[in-house]
Design an enzyme around this catalytic site. Structure first.
Site, PDB file in Angstrom:
ATOM      1  N   ASP A 175       0.813  -1.216   0.000  1.00  0.00           N
ATOM      2  CA  ASP A 175       0.000   0.000   0.000  1.00  0.00           C
ATOM      3  C   ASP A 175       0.846   1.266   0.000  1.00  0.00           C
ATOM      4  OD1 ASP A 175      -2.143  -1.680   0.160  1.00  0.00           O
ATOM      5  OD2 ASP A 175      -3.026  -0.768   1.952  1.00  0.00           O
ATOM      6  N   HIS A 317       3.606  -2.429   3.145  1.00  0.00           N
ATOM      7  CA  HIS A 317       3.698  -1.100   2.550  1.00  0.00           C
ATOM      8  C   HIS A 317       5.065  -0.932   1.895  1.00  0.00           C
ATOM      9  CE1 HIS A 317       0.594  -0.759   5.654  1.00  0.00           C
ATOM     10  NE2 HIS A 317       0.091   0.254   4.975  1.00  0.00           N
TER      11      HIS A 317
END
Length: 447
Positions: A175, A317
């Site tokens: 992400d 992430h």
């Protein structure tokens, strides 16, 4: 007397010339017949068979023979994945031309099968004498793991398909990027023949077009994570549409295509948002908490010691250096453990799920078996060897839950599609991640 001898010799010469002429005509006729047979059986019939009865491509392993009540068999098109019949060629197949009898043959390049019409199977799956084989583009059998579409099949050392051998699949997702660390991550994925899904922010896409193009080139999936990581439930639906549409346009500008899946910032969404954006929304079943840990070893352990059930969606992430450094270790180690790392859409396809504008948390066999996955088509073999018929097309009515084998539940609230999670998780996520990071203008400076 001398005159008769001359005439006799003349007649003899004429008969010899006639025999030579007839012999030449006979040789030419035989050659023409042989050439005609070769063209019909070796070229025309295989081409008709190739273009009329079979197709190359990817798909499930199939056979191409059916039988009627009278015992007559017909070769039919069984769809993608079936091997094609190819005539013997001159350059790449000189080793094959020496063996003109039907059946199995071996040469220095491998094992291949010749059909009675002089062709060989190539570029797909084919059943021979009750056993499935995979043939490469040159017509030689393949062994080991063979990928066809979103599925994998295992062929033993003899080239025979082993239906009992399966590799568990995981979907790594990243992400909030892309960032200056993303390219190193992509290189690692490429080196390990692994795929991942990247849920990107529109305001960062324009700064890293090379990374976005690389994702497409190596088979990763583009995900849309809104434009600026706003909580979409606090916005009007028009504003939500703009957040995701602007990001898609930036992705198209960078690589020529939009995102295929979406993820709501903080996992905060509802059915109105899913319908407005018009994409499958992806949650996760294993949160690495890398945004909070910010430590390579801790990030590594949170994934490798987490619930790696087949069908798990992992959240990480690619904007944090420790997260990416941990992923550089996680990816090869998961592959070494026998896992296949795929995109979310590849995982859904392999599990026989047609994704819709809905929320997806995992693709565990237990969840599929419960009928809790929207768009599950059923009637497909699960990784544990069982099968499940039927489908679930709507999660909006009543309570639904998705649980793994250990019994931990992830519940959907009754009456809507909002994902319900612990308030303490909301607090820690919002305060330590959003307030201290995204509100700081220097947050993106490093990325």
């Amino acid at each position: 007397m001398g005159r008769m001898s001359i005439q006799e010799r003349r007649r003899l010469r004429q008969r010899q010339e006639m025999r030579r002429k007839l012999t030449r005509i006979g040789v030419i006729a035989v050659f023409a017949v042989v050439l005609g047979v070769f063209l019909v059986r070796g070229v025309i019939m295989p081409l008709m068979s190739r273009f009329g009865n079979s197709s190359s491509g990817s798909g499930d392993i199939t056979t191409g023979i059916i039988s009627d009540d009278g015992g007559v068999t017909y070769e039919v098109d069984m769809g993608d994945g079936q091997a094609v019949r190819i005539p013997l060629k001159s350059d790449n197949d000189t080793a094959k031309t020496a063996a003109m009898n039907p059946g199995w043959h071996d040469n220095n390049y491998g094992k291949w099968y010749q059909n009675p019409d002089g062709t060989f199977f190539a570029d797909g799956f084919q059943e021979i004498d009750g056993t499935q084989y995979s043939f490469d583009s040159d017509g030689y059998i393949q062994t080991g793991w063979i990928t066809s579409g979103a599925n994998e099949y295992y062929f033993d050392e003899n080239g025979a398909y082993d239906p009992d051998k399966k590799r568990p699949m995981l979907a790594l997702t990243f992400d909030d990027g892309p960032s200056k660390y993303t390219m190193e991550l992509l290189n690692c994925l490429e080196e390990n023949n692994a795929h991942a899904t990247f849920f990107m922010l529109g305001e960062l896409v324009g700064s890293y077009p090379d990374e976005v193009r690389k994702m497409v080139e190596i088979g990763c999936e583009l995900g849309n994570h809104s434009y600026d990581h706003s909580d979409q439930t606090t916005l009007s639906l028009d504003a939500v549409y703009k957040q995701f549409n602007d990001t898609d346009n930036l992705l198209i500008e960078a690589c020529g295509q939009a995102a295929t899946v979406a993820r709501a910032p903080y996992g905060s969404g509802n059915q109105d948002i899913y319908d407005t954006v018009g994409k499958p929304f992806i949650f996760w079943s294993l949160d690495s908490l890398d945004w909070k840990l910010l430590d390579v070893e801790a990030d590594y352990n949170s994934v490798m010691n987490g619930d790696l059930t087949d069908g798990t969606i992992i959240l990480m992430h690619d904007i944090h250096e420790p997260s990416v450094k941990a992923a550089l270790q996680i990816i090869p180690d998961l592959v070494a453990r026998g896992y296949r790392l795929v995109t979310v859409s590849e995982l859904a396809e392999a599990k026989n799920v047609t994704m819709q504008n809905a929320l997806y948390i995992d693709f565990w066999d237990s969840t599929l078996r419960e009928g809790s996955v929207v768009g599950y088509n059923g009637e497909t073999a699960l990784s544990d060897g069982s099968s499940q018929a039927g489908s679930s097309d709507d999660l909006s009515s009543g309570d639904s839950s998705a649980s793994d084998s250990s019994g931990s539940d992830q519940e959907l609230e009754s009456g809507d599609s909002d994902y319900s999670y612990d308030e303490s998780y909301d607090e820690s996520y919002d305060e330590s991640y959003y307030d201290s990071s995204y509100d700081d203008d220097s947050y993106y400076d490093d990325y």
